[in-house]
Design a protein around this motif. Structure first.
Motif, PDB file in Angstrom:
ATOM      1  N   PRO A   1      41.215 -38.757 -25.347  1.00  0.00           N
ATOM      2  CA  PRO A   1      41.175 -40.205 -25.570  1.00  0.00           C
ATOM      3  C   PRO A   1      42.495 -40.789 -26.075  1.00  0.00           C
ATOM      4  O   PRO A   1      43.351 -40.068 -26.586  1.00  0.00           O
TER       5      PRO A   1
ATOM      6  N   ASN B   1      43.962 -43.721 -28.654  1.00  0.00           N
ATOM      7  CA  ASN B   1      43.565 -44.601 -29.733  1.00  0.00           C
ATOM      8  C   ASN B   1      44.109 -46.002 -29.512  1.00  0.00           C
ATOM      9  O   ASN B   1      43.367 -46.956 -29.418  1.00  0.00           O
TER      10      ASN B   1
ATOM     11  N   GLN C   1      56.974 -49.002 -32.014  1.00  0.00           N
ATOM     12  CA  GLN C   1      55.999 -50.086 -32.188  1.00  0.00           C
ATOM     13  C   GLN C   1      56.452 -51.041 -33.298  1.00  0.00           C
ATOM     14  O   GLN C   1      56.778 -50.605 -34.392  1.00  0.00           O
TER      15      GLN C   1
ATOM     16  N   HIS D   1      49.945 -41.632 -24.708  1.00  0.00           N
ATOM     17  CA  HIS D   1      49.863 -40.598 -25.752  1.00  0.00           C
ATOM     18  C   HIS D   1      51.167 -40.485 -26.537  1.00  0.00           C
ATOM     19  O   HIS D   1      51.334 -39.558 -27.329  1.00  0.00           O
TER      20      HIS D   1
ATOM     21  N   ARG E   1      56.239 -37.841 -29.568  1.00  0.00           N
ATOM     22  CA  ARG E   1      55.257 -38.143 -30.603  1.00  0.00           C
ATOM     23  C   ARG E   1      55.290 -37.063 -31.681  1.00  0.00           C
ATOM     24  O   ARG E   1      55.667 -35.930 -31.416  1.00  0.00           O
TER      25      ARG E   1
ATOM     26  N   LYS F   1      52.939 -42.012 -32.625  1.00  0.00           N
ATOM     27  CA  LYS F   1      53.354 -41.987 -31.218  1.00  0.00           C
ATOM     28  C   LYS F   1      54.623 -42.817 -31.020  1.00  0.00           C
ATOM     29  O   LYS F   1      54.968 -43.637 -31.856  1.00  0.00           O
TER      30      LYS F   1
HETATM   31  N1  LIG Z   1      52.712 -45.719 -33.120  1.00  0.00           N
HETATM   32  C1  LIG Z   1      51.405 -45.421 -33.211  1.00  0.00           C
HETATM   33  N2  LIG Z   1      51.014 -44.139 -33.322  1.00  0.00           N
HETATM   34  C2  LIG Z   1      49.699 -43.821 -33.433  1.00  0.00           C
HETATM   35  C3  LIG Z   1      48.708 -44.824 -33.432  1.00  0.00           C
HETATM   36  C4  LIG Z   1      49.131 -46.169 -33.303  1.00  0.00           C
HETATM   37  O1  LIG Z   1      48.327 -47.106 -33.295  1.00  0.00           O
HETATM   38  N3  LIG Z   1      50.475 -46.433 -33.200  1.00  0.00           N
HETATM   39  N4  LIG Z   1      47.379 -44.472 -33.563  1.00  0.00           N
HETATM   40  C5  LIG Z   1      47.121 -43.217 -34.264  1.00  0.00           C
HETATM   41  C6  LIG Z   1      45.723 -42.804 -34.228  1.00  0.00           C
HETATM   42  S1  LIG Z   1      44.639 -43.703 -35.180  1.00  0.00           S
HETATM   43  C7  LIG Z   1      45.297 -41.691 -33.556  1.00  0.00           C
HETATM   44  S2  LIG Z   1      43.714 -41.132 -33.696  1.00  0.00           S
HETATM   45  C8  LIG Z   1      46.213 -40.950 -32.675  1.00  0.00           C
HETATM   46  C9  LIG Z   1      45.580 -40.811 -31.311  1.00  0.00           C
HETATM   47  O2  LIG Z   1      46.466 -40.266 -30.412  1.00  0.00           O
HETATM   48  P1  LIG Z   1      46.194 -40.469 -28.862  1.00  0.00           P
HETATM   49  O3  LIG Z   1      46.059 -41.940 -28.614  1.00  0.00           O
HETATM   50  O4  LIG Z   1      47.331 -39.828 -28.152  1.00  0.00           O
HETATM   51  O5  LIG Z   1      44.897 -39.743 -28.609  1.00  0.00           O
HETATM   52  O6  LIG Z   1      47.471 -41.583 -32.558  1.00  0.00           O
HETATM   53  C10 LIG Z   1      47.991 -42.084 -33.755  1.00  0.00           C
HETATM   54  N5  LIG Z   1      49.354 -42.522 -33.538  1.00  0.00           N
END
Ligand SMILES: Nc1nc2c(c(=O)[nH]1)N[C@H]1C(S)=C(S)[C@@H](COP(=O)(O)O)O[C@H]1N2
Ligand SMILES: [Mo]
Length: 380
Positions: A231, A233, A319, A354, A359, A372
């Motif tokens: 998934p 996020n 971001q 992802h 990441r 990420k």
């Molecule tokens: N820059 C950034 N990294 C992030 C996020 C985000 O909103 N922005 N969400 C996080 C959350 S809440 C989760 S659970 C994971 C999910 O990674 P995926 O989307 O690759 O599964 O990324 C994390 N890294």
């Protein structure tokens, strides 16, 4: 004027014994939910007195899976309990002494808090935020209030519960036939409630327990669905990074308390020693998925940059809006052999959603801290 008549409740199930069994079940689920919730809270932003532990790498996956699963399993239990005990609201006198006033008043934060926690938790795992306040702060503080009220409640009810559970069928003053019938009814009713609770668990827990993923019909996410088979996020579009993440001028910068500031292109990063690690993404929302990642060790970059041995690192994303754009690594995490700036999932470059091009992934970190679209490490 005639006094209003007390309503009559005919079901034998509104009794102390049914209430006691449901109370015990709720005590268990609430305690698991509360402790795993606290654990999640300190994992997400570790306070100064707490050193996050890195192994087992999937520990958070288990505790957060339990947190969400017990929360979901609690829903039928709480509804049943409220139904069993609501006639007590009509009992007169409402209060009989100071202790009973306190006990009754503690029901307001107990029931209110319980409903609030389950509702906000359920909405949160469905990515629905129909409120103006911060989910995490309110969920956390209401949990403390609720557990406080629960302790008062358990203290006040201990004797009644013990008596209700140990009472034998056919005790003095009870007609054996009536008691037997209601025991059967009670067993049926409790089995029904337990069945509803178990059913909800089976239909959702596949979001983190892989063998049950096909049954996760009510889960908001399935661990095997999404780009590269897991998934997302927040997507690159939602984070507003589509252009910057694909920019050929992308650079990874390492700066701050370092002897040599680094600025590496994607090709330069790929030319560094790459390592593999099998680690889960374990989201606070209860889903998780394990993957093999390949990338550059954060500690190798720190060494190249000449960072101090006890360096802390803030990892920044491309971001620019919304939350989760950065996360922190303490010295142990920064130097862990499995803390990677991942470039690949298995043998393929990361999908844009992802975190392409780079990441963060590290052992036993809540998903929100696996940043990420990483572009900058600031050492302090
Ligand atoms: N820059 C950034 N990294 C992030 C996020 C985000 O909103 N922005 N969400 C996080 C959350 S809440 C989760 S659970 C994971 C999910 O990674 P995926 O989307 O690759 O599964 O990324 C994390 N890294
Ligand atoms: Mo998450």
């Amino acid at each position: 004027m005639k006094a209003p008549e007390e309503p009559r409740f005919t079901s034998a199930l509104h009794d102390d014994r049914t209430a006691a069994w449901l109370g015990i079940a709720l005590g268990v689920t609430f305690t698991i939910c509360f402790t795993t919730g606290l654990w999640s809270h300190i994992q997400q932003n570790p306070p100064a007195w707490f050193d996050p532990i890195a192994r087992p790498a999937g520990l958070y996956r288990v505790t957060q899976g339990l947190h969400v699963a017990t929360g979901i399993a609690t829903i039928p239990l709480l509804l049943a309990k409220l139904w069993v005990v609501y006639p007590k609201l009509f009992r007169r006198p409402l209060f009989s002494g100071v202790a009973s006033v306190l006990e009754r008043l503690s029901l307001i934060p107990l029931i209110g808090g319980g409903i609030f926690l389950l509702f906000t938790g359920l909405a949160n795992i469905n990515l629905w935020y129909p409120w103006p306040f911060n989910f995490r702060t309110s969920h956390y503080w209401v949990a403390w209030i609720t557990i406080g009220a629960l302790i008062v409640h358990v203290g006040a009810k201990l004797t009644t519960t013990r008596a209700a559970i140990s009472r034998r069928a056919g005790a003095v003053g009870e007609a054996p036939a009536v008691v037997r019938a209601s025991t059967v009814d009670r067993c049926r009713f409790l089995t029904l409630v337990a069945g509803a609770s178990g059913m909800l668990t089976v239909l959702t827990v596949g979001q983190t327990v892989r063998p049950l993923r096909k049954l996760a019909l009510l889960a908001p996410r399935r661990p095997d669905t999404g780009p590269q088979g897991f998934p997302v996020n927040r997507s690159a579009v939602a984070a507003g990074v589509v252009t910057t993440a694909r920019d050929p001028d992308y650079r990874l910068v390492v700066e701050g308390n370092v002897r040599h500031r680094l600025e590496l292109s994607l090709d330069e990063l790929r030319a560094l020693p790459l390592h593999r690690a099998v680690l889960p993404i374990a989201c606070v929302e209860g889903w998780s998925a394990s993957r093999e990642w390949r990338g550059v060790r954060v500690r190798d970059l720190l060494e190249r940059a000449g960072a101090p041995a006890d360096a802390r690192v803030r990892v920044h994303s491309l971001q620019e809006r919304l939350s989760y754009a950065s996360s922190d690594l303490d010295p142990a995490q920064a130097h862990d052999v499995d803390t990677l700036l991942a470039l690949d999932v298995g043998d393929d470059p990361l999908h844009l959603d992802h975190g392409f091009p780079v990441r963060l992934i590290g052992p036993n970190r809540p998903g929100v801290n696996q940043t990420k679209w990483v572009t900058r490490l600031v050492v302090s």
